[in-house]
Design a protein around this motif. Sequence first.
Motif, PDB file in Angstrom:
ATOM      1  N   GLU A 107      36.173  59.922 -68.334  1.00 38.01           N
ATOM      2  CA  GLU A 107      34.897  60.559 -68.663  1.00 38.01           C
ATOM      3  C   GLU A 107      34.749  60.693 -70.184  1.00 38.01           C
ATOM      4  N   ARG A 140      24.266  66.231 -67.225  1.00 40.07           N
ATOM      5  CA  ARG A 140      24.852  66.722 -65.958  1.00 40.07           C
ATOM      6  C   ARG A 140      24.688  65.720 -64.823  1.00 40.07           C
ATOM      7  N   ASP A 141      23.629  64.904 -64.903  1.00 37.47           N
ATOM      8  CA  ASP A 141      23.363  63.911 -63.847  1.00 37.47           C
ATOM      9  C   ASP A 141      24.200  62.643 -64.007  1.00 37.47           C
ATOM     10  N   ILE A 142      24.956  62.555 -65.103  1.00 36.45           N
ATOM     11  CA  ILE A 142      25.698  61.316 -65.388  1.00 36.45           C
ATOM     12  C   ILE A 142      27.193  61.610 -65.235  1.00 36.45           C
ATOM     13  N   ASP A 143      27.820  60.998 -64.216  1.00 38.34           N
ATOM     14  CA  ASP A 143      29.207  61.337 -63.870  1.00 38.34           C
ATOM     15  C   ASP A 143      30.204  60.969 -64.959  1.00 38.34           C
ATOM     16  N   SER A 144      29.950  59.861 -65.664  1.00 37.61           N
ATOM     17  CA  SER A 144      30.980  59.341 -66.563  1.00 37.61           C
ATOM     18  C   SER A 144      30.934  59.910 -67.974  1.00 37.61           C
ATOM     19  N   SER A 164      30.310  63.868 -70.244  1.00 35.56           N
ATOM     20  CA  SER A 164      29.922  65.281 -70.195  1.00 35.56           C
ATOM     21  C   SER A 164      29.909  65.857 -71.598  1.00 35.56           C
ATOM     22  N   LYS A 183      22.009  57.082 -69.574  1.00 35.11           N
ATOM     23  CA  LYS A 183      22.850  56.184 -68.752  1.00 35.11           C
ATOM     24  C   LYS A 183      23.065  54.855 -69.485  1.00 35.11           C
TER      25      LYS A 183
END
Length: 343
Positions: free
Chosen positions: A3, A23-27, A29, A298
Amino acid sequence: MAELRGALIGCGFFAVNQMHAWRDIDSASIVAICDRDPERLKVLGDQFGIERRYTDAAALFAGESLDFVDIATTAPSHRSLVEMAAQNRVPAICQKPFAPTLADAKAMVKACSDAGVALMVHENFRWQSPIQAVRAVLDSGDIGTPFFGRISFRSAYDVFSGQPYLATGKRFIIEDLGIHSLDIARFLLGDVSTITTRTARINPNIAGEDVATMLMDHKSGATSVVDCSYATKLAAEPFPQTLVEIDGSDGTIRLEQDYRLTVTGRNGTAVSDVSPPLLPWASRPWHNIQESVVAIQKHWVACLASKTEPATSGADNLKTLALVEAAYAGAASGEPVQLDALL
Ligand code: NAD
Ligand code: 89V
């Protein structure tokens, strides 16, 4: 992929959208935030549960190990913050307008290039799904070769309540909103050779222009009109929709109010609804812009992973910012302005 650790600088009006999108993007933070205003730092930090907080950007870079920084301050601070990121070898996203002057922007691109770090301008309007839908039709070849475009944003929405600084600058609509429309024109029809501009100020309570009409020659041979207004009172307020007309050798595209897309091409006419989704944290009418924030962030993460240049890299955005500079110069002189001389 591990991450990515990011920090956000500038905890104001628009940063809330960027924080939701992260917050909507997993990879990736956001592990730390910075604002010189302690109150804004506290509000955003508490809202998103970020404990590592700084009131000074130099202290942020010294105190954190970062994979990228997301700069969401207003333009006057962009050059110093991007150069600080470059000195610390941290890839940077910078909000639009990229810089107050083209000379500043060129220096920022050079600083990041010399340091070998990626630089993307948060020019998100081209990432709106209705605009991407128009681009997909062009790419399909269905309307043939485009020869005319109109990119239009006309509204009477009160932008000053959320962004009071917009009422006080000598420059307003071209620098703040027209910059998006000009970028969309480049995205759809390619780079520009000449621009001719007329402006007006209708609202007596603001310092800058709130109406602009620009006529552009694209290097492809196409002609476009980019028009924007915050003085246009309509029966149904379209904010913040960009409307698009494109005429091609074999057909036409019309992106009309309420996200209605009509394509007349080699295979007849098709009408579709290209409304953006309403994300769980989004609110109308801003959901169109909010969705594009997720899309551009993204894209940034994907570009960092693949070591490819973002679509709206600093270098690319010089051409959009040059259009802004040229528009103001042309509005003042009344003459067409050549772009190549500025770049
Ligand atoms: P804002 O004034 O509400 O917030 C900016 C924040 O940055 C403030 O809290 C301020 O204290 C902080 N700041 C300024 N300089 C700083 C520094 N050197 N170090 C740390 N903190 C600093 O502004 P806003 O309305 O959120 O706009 C921010 C940027 O986003 C502007 O450039 C604006 O044009 C852009 N914007 C983009 C979109 C879009 O769709 N892309 C929409 C709205 C605003
Ligand atoms: O996108 C922007 O920069 C905003 C708004 C859409 C309100 O003009 O300032």
